[in-house]
Design an enzyme around this catalytic site. Sequence first.
Site, mmCIF file in Angstrom:
data_model
loop_
_atom_site.group_PDB
_atom_site.id
_atom_site.type_symbol
_atom_site.label_atom_id
_atom_site.label_comp_id
_atom_site.label_asym_id
_atom_site.label_seq_id
_atom_site.Cartn_x
_atom_site.Cartn_y
_atom_site.Cartn_z
ATOM 1 N N LYS A 281 -83.991 -2.738 27.224
ATOM 2 C CA LYS A 281 -83.834 -1.530 26.395
ATOM 3 C C LYS A 281 -85.101 -1.227 25.606
ATOM 4 C CE LYS A 281 -81.226 0.116 22.309
ATOM 5 N NZ LYS A 281 -80.088 -0.155 21.393
ATOM 6 N N ASP A 286 -84.729 3.795 16.597
ATOM 7 C CA ASP A 286 -83.318 4.206 16.674
ATOM 8 C C ASP A 286 -82.842 4.679 15.308
ATOM 9 O OD1 ASP A 286 -80.699 4.635 17.280
ATOM 10 O OD2 ASP A 286 -80.169 2.519 17.532
ATOM 11 N N LYS A 293 -77.902 6.792 11.196
ATOM 12 C CA LYS A 293 -77.684 5.503 10.538
ATOM 13 C C LYS A 293 -77.907 5.637 9.033
ATOM 14 C CE LYS A 293 -79.261 2.443 14.291
ATOM 15 N NZ LYS A 293 -77.969 1.746 14.492
ATOM 16 N N ASP A 304 -86.030 -1.905 18.187
ATOM 17 C CA ASP A 304 -84.994 -1.589 19.171
ATOM 18 C C ASP A 304 -85.547 -1.491 20.604
ATOM 19 O OD1 ASP A 304 -82.256 -1.339 19.481
ATOM 20 O OD2 ASP A 304 -82.241 0.847 19.253
ATOM 21 N N ASP A 363 -75.386 7.130 18.367
ATOM 22 C CA ASP A 363 -76.017 5.854 18.013
ATOM 23 C C ASP A 363 -75.752 4.772 19.063
ATOM 24 O OD1 ASP A 363 -77.522 4.154 16.515
ATOM 25 O OD2 ASP A 363 -76.010 3.813 14.956
ATOM 26 N N GLU A 365 -76.859 4.669 21.947
ATOM 27 C CA GLU A 365 -77.820 5.233 22.897
ATOM 28 C C GLU A 365 -78.320 4.211 23.915
ATOM 29 O OE1 GLU A 365 -78.630 4.018 20.033
ATOM 30 O OE2 GLU A 365 -80.297 2.716 20.624
ATOM 31 N N ARG A 367 -76.853 1.886 25.760
ATOM 32 C CA ARG A 367 -76.100 1.805 27.023
ATOM 33 C C ARG A 367 -76.371 3.012 27.905
ATOM 34 N NH1 ARG A 367 -70.712 1.121 23.616
ATOM 35 N NH2 ARG A 367 -72.286 0.020 22.404
HETATM 36 N N1 BES Z 1 -79.853 -0.625 18.104
HETATM 37 C C1 BES Z 1 -78.525 -0.627 17.634
HETATM 38 C C2 BES Z 1 -77.926 -2.042 17.520
HETATM 39 C C3 BES Z 1 -78.549 -2.966 16.511
HETATM 40 C C4 BES Z 1 -77.953 -3.135 15.270
HETATM 41 C C5 BES Z 1 -79.653 -3.737 16.816
HETATM 42 C C6 BES Z 1 -78.497 -4.023 14.358
HETATM 43 C C7 BES Z 1 -80.198 -4.605 15.910
HETATM 44 C C8 BES Z 1 -79.614 -4.762 14.676
HETATM 45 C C9 BES Z 1 -77.630 0.173 18.597
HETATM 46 O O1 BES Z 1 -78.232 1.224 19.243
HETATM 47 C C10 BES Z 1 -76.526 0.740 17.779
HETATM 48 O O2 BES Z 1 -76.792 1.562 16.954
HETATM 49 N N2 BES Z 1 -75.317 0.298 18.035
HETATM 50 C C11 BES Z 1 -74.201 0.788 17.348
HETATM 51 C C12 BES Z 1 -73.147 1.002 18.380
HETATM 52 C C13 BES Z 1 -71.977 1.810 17.908
HETATM 53 C C14 BES Z 1 -72.359 3.212 17.551
HETATM 54 C C15 BES Z 1 -70.926 1.817 18.997
HETATM 55 C C16 BES Z 1 -73.824 -0.264 16.314
HETATM 56 O O3 BES Z 1 -74.094 -1.442 16.514
HETATM 57 O O4 BES Z 1 -73.269 0.108 15.278
HETATM 58 ZN ZN ZN Z 2 -80.253 1.109 19.468
HETATM 59 MN MN MN Z 3 -78.143 3.001 18.094
#
Ligand code: BES
Ligand code: ZN
Ligand code: MN
Length: 519
Positions: A281, A286, A293, A304, A363, A365, A367
Amino acid sequence: MTTLNLADGDPATAAVDAVVVGVYDDGDGAPVLAPGAEAVSAALNGGLVDALTRLGATGSAGEVTKLATFGAIKAPVLVAVGLGTKGDGATGDGATGDGATGDGATGDEVPAETLRRAAGAATRALAGSDRIVLALPGSLRAVAEGALLGAYRFAGYRTRPQAGRRDAVRTVSVVDAEGSPARTARAELKRATTVTQAVAQARDWINTAPNELRPPSFADAIAAVAGKAGLDVEVLDEKALKKGGYGGILAVGQGSAAPPRFVRLAYTARGAKTRLALVGKGITFDTGGVSIKPAANMWEMKSDMSGAAAVAAATLALAALGPKVNVTAYIPIAENMPSGTSYRPGDVVTMRDGTRVEVLNTDAEGRMVLADAMSRAIEDGTDYLLETSTLTGGQVIALGKRVSGLMGTEEFCNRVRDIGARVGEPAWPMPMPDDVRKGMDSEVADISQVNAGMDRAGHMLQGGVFLSHFMPDDLPWAHLDIAGPAYNAGEPTGYLPKGGTGVPVRTLIELAEDIAADG
Ligand code: BES
Ligand code: ZN
Ligand code: MN
């Protein structure tokens, strides 16, 4: 950059800035000298244990005690680094206890991860030195790797020197406690240099400020080093992505003024039949997009793209190491931004493989870009597929900052888990239950990108379940969620600096080597 070589002669008479020796904890918190410390101890008239005891040393793993030698040995500084209780933690799988036990060592051997961490802690404590010698017991590879990983420094952006900042150690000499033939030992050191340079490359990319590393420049940076390493390089720009139907990558990238990219690197080994695909990825930043966020710690989302960095760096190392396996890296790169051109919750996106995905949270993104990259890998043809990503905050909640989440086909996941334990990058298997898949049924499309009720239950699992939708039944594959382990926001520890860690570069390299050896 730090140079590594084989120490020749007695550490007590070496003309260096510091000598590093090991100490065990005798089980009651008293220090005991480890093999390798004898010559130095003799030069100090046997007073070393007494001095260490008076300084409060216990020999606990990773403990660093610095002593001035006042001419008793040639080096002005002696460092005693703790190796823990002898024979301790000799079993386990790297995700239990302190994770320092993953190599299955038995009896008197010091576990490889304990050695790596000790060598890393010692080298970190000696930053600013010109030359040091490490006289530690056990695996030469582990000591060399740990020392170089601990020596890493990110150059940074300061316009004036920072008071008190010390540069990386210039030269590390390592005593070969295993007593291998010099040729074997030198080959181990060469390997450690290649592997740790790949980790440093990944860390550098992760630590680079996100305004300096946007999708086009990240793709260019990867292409430049990969070209030099003799890899086949393909870069798709936004036009080529459109033509190729990479709907997931385009949707995520469309909110940013810096357009998305897709990079494919191929390492081809002569006579190799087995193919391994590595997918990483590469979200250069992000923000969450329209589903934005919170502001707190958002800057950490510059990391990210850690999966992409690891996959690219590992492939570079493999080109240098030359195992007999064909490895192809698939790297989707985009910046997830909120703007008038962003994708939005409610959108339905047609992916590269034709699947229609209902977006419910911009968020999620990762996947979206990964599914397209995995589809491309499947079209190209592969025997194994490993995908790694900072995919979910749920991984950090469930497994913390050191243990990655692992999902996919059972046998291949077990293989990845064993290798991770061996190299000190532990990962723990996670299920992909039917009810989680059911929760991702969409009202309007083939699948929702997250749980339709925005239910965060099984958060990490939703990521793996979504990706599994794009995998054929007969392909061994693994998804490694590195959200926690990829980035160390806390204090440096062992061989881990603050910032990008380079996890899982060493797992990827060893996996390719393992497949080359065993198919
Ligand atoms: N890049 C984030 C995940 C992440 C969180 C990485 C903390 C490192 C530290 C990912 O893109 C994300 O935002 N995931 C969301 C998914 C949700 C919207 C289903 C998350 O983890 O809240
Ligand atoms: Zn992310
Ligand atoms: Mn995200």
